[in-house]
Write a protein that holds these residues in place. Structure first.
Motif, PDB file in Angstrom:
ATOM      1  N   ASN A   4       0.835  -1.190   0.000  1.00  0.00           N
ATOM      2  CA  ASN A   4       0.000   0.000   0.000  1.00  0.00           C
ATOM      3  C   ASN A   4       0.879   1.254   0.000  1.00  0.00           C
ATOM      4  OD1 ASN A   4       0.853   0.530   2.677  1.00  0.00           O
ATOM      5  ND2 ASN A   4      -0.869  -0.614   3.530  1.00  0.00           N
ATOM      6  N   GLN A  56      -3.541   9.429  -2.655  1.00  0.00           N
ATOM      7  CA  GLN A  56      -4.714   8.747  -2.111  1.00  0.00           C
ATOM      8  C   GLN A  56      -5.942   8.992  -2.979  1.00  0.00           C
ATOM      9  OE1 GLN A  56      -4.564  10.375   1.864  1.00  0.00           O
ATOM     10  NE2 GLN A  56      -3.720   8.496   2.736  1.00  0.00           N
ATOM     11  N   GLU A  69      -5.834   6.847  -6.423  1.00  0.00           N
ATOM     12  CA  GLU A  69      -6.224   5.422  -6.350  1.00  0.00           C
ATOM     13  C   GLU A  69      -5.509   4.594  -7.423  1.00  0.00           C
ATOM     14  OE1 GLU A  69     -10.462   5.148  -6.489  1.00  0.00           O
ATOM     15  OE2 GLU A  69     -10.750   6.163  -4.559  1.00  0.00           O
ATOM     16  N   LYS A  90      -3.588   1.607  -9.146  1.00  0.00           N
ATOM     17  CA  LYS A  90      -3.633   0.153  -8.983  1.00  0.00           C
ATOM     18  C   LYS A  90      -2.450  -0.485  -9.716  1.00  0.00           C
ATOM     19  CE  LYS A  90      -7.598  -0.513 -10.892  1.00  0.00           C
ATOM     20  NZ  LYS A  90      -7.818   0.842 -11.413  1.00  0.00           N
TER      21      LYS A  90
END
Length: 332
Positions: free
Chosen positions: A2, A38, A41, A43
């Motif tokens: 993360n 943040q 997002e 991926k």
């Protein structure tokens, strides 16, 4: 991994510090990077377009987020900065990032489309190239001027639906203005101001308002000099009321006389004309002269529950054939 883990893993000093141990001018605070990423997002496997390479630190973070199957294309207008960041990334064995020297507003058609686009510099409007180069359902996170005045910025998250850009979220934040040249001495908010006063070759004060654009520069300067000698009055904000929240409210209302001002080291917002003004500072002081007041705006703001940036959303409007990002109140 993360984002928090990656931030702990990547050595920020490796990118941000110069050879003499001082921070590189073209670097962004870690907290600000975290907030924008943040919103983005990212991926694993995403293709990301980054506008404003700077030190390369944010590029390294994004490269880790997208992983081996993803890729980052990072654009910066300064070839020296681009070359420096490329060297730092190579030393960290980061191979899934391509750094290119060009105006970020152009995007990068050669490797489009992108899943995500993020910018660390402020454009006057939303470039059509970004819209065209973003995949459907893709996200843009970038700072924009909510009104055509200096220091009227916020960071917006936008998403693409069926070729249409929809605003999703606004957060507080400001970055240098995009420019055609890497002249960092003039990339502050004063780049969009209508009058600037210097003190010993540094910016000591500036102001920005629509009426100033219609009068000669000498008249604007005279107005600023008079304003600097004004008496400081009692702040009209009540005990727990927040300056930043009221400021956000004014950026939505966009009164005709809306004015942004900076007196080193504090900023102000309010209303003004060539003969009158009512201005509130982030230090909770007030300057007022003539017939203008902030009372009606304060009462309206109070009557709807003191909305701030968290209560706003970005909207994209077409003005003079360009896409402009503005703010509106959220509707529950």
């Amino acid at each position: 991994m993360n984002l928090e883990m990656i931030i702990r893993m990547v050595d920020r000093d490796h990118y941000v510090l110069t050879e003499d141990g001082n921070p590189l001018t073209q670097s962004t605070a870690t907290r600000a990077i975290l907030k924008s990423l943040q919103l983005l997002e990212v991926k694993p496997g995403d293709r990301v377009l980054e506008i404003g390479t700077g030190s390369g630190y944010s590029t390294a973070l994004i490269a880790q987020l997208v992983g081996e199957k993803g890729h980052v294309v990072s654009l910066d207008i300064d070839p020296i900065i681009t070359e420096r960041a490329q060297q730092r990334l190579m030393e960290d064995n980061i191979e899934n990032a391509t750094l290119i020297t060009r105006d970020g507003r152009e995007g990068h058609t050669e490797t489009a489309p992108f899943d995500r686009i993020i910018a660390w510099a402020t454009a006057d409007h939303l470039p059509k190239q970004w819209i065209d180069q973003l995949k459907n359902s893709g996200i843009i996170v970038a700072p924009f001027m909510l009104v055509p005045l200096a220091q009227s910025m916020a960071i917006a998250r936008l998403r693409k639906y069926d070729k249409k850009i929809v605003g999703e979220q606004l957060i507080q934040g400001a970055y240098i203005c995009m420019n055609e040249t890497p002249d960092y001495a003039s990339l502050g908010p004063e780049l969009r101001a209508d009058v600037v006063l210097h003190e010993k070759q540094k910016v000591g004060a500036w102001a920005s308002s629509q009426w100033m654009k219609q009068v000669p520069l000498d008249q604007r300067r005279q107005w600023m000099m008079q304003l600097q000698n004004s008496a400081i009055l009692k702040c009209p904000l009540k005990g727990g009321e927040n300056y930043d929240a009221f400021r956000a409210f004014l950026l939505v209302k966009q009164p005709t006389e809306l004015t942004t001002i900076y007196f080193a080291p504090m900023g102000m917002i309010g209303v003004s004309t060539s003969t009158s003004y009512a201005l509130l500072s982030e230090e909770r002081t007030c300057l007022q002269n003539g017939t203008l007041t902030l009372n009606d705006y304060l009462e309206e703001w109070r009557s709807i529950g003191h909305p701030g940036m968290d209560n706003l959303k970005p909207i994209v409007r077409q003005i003079n054939s360009v896409s402009v990002v503005q703010a509106a109140f959220k509707i529950d």
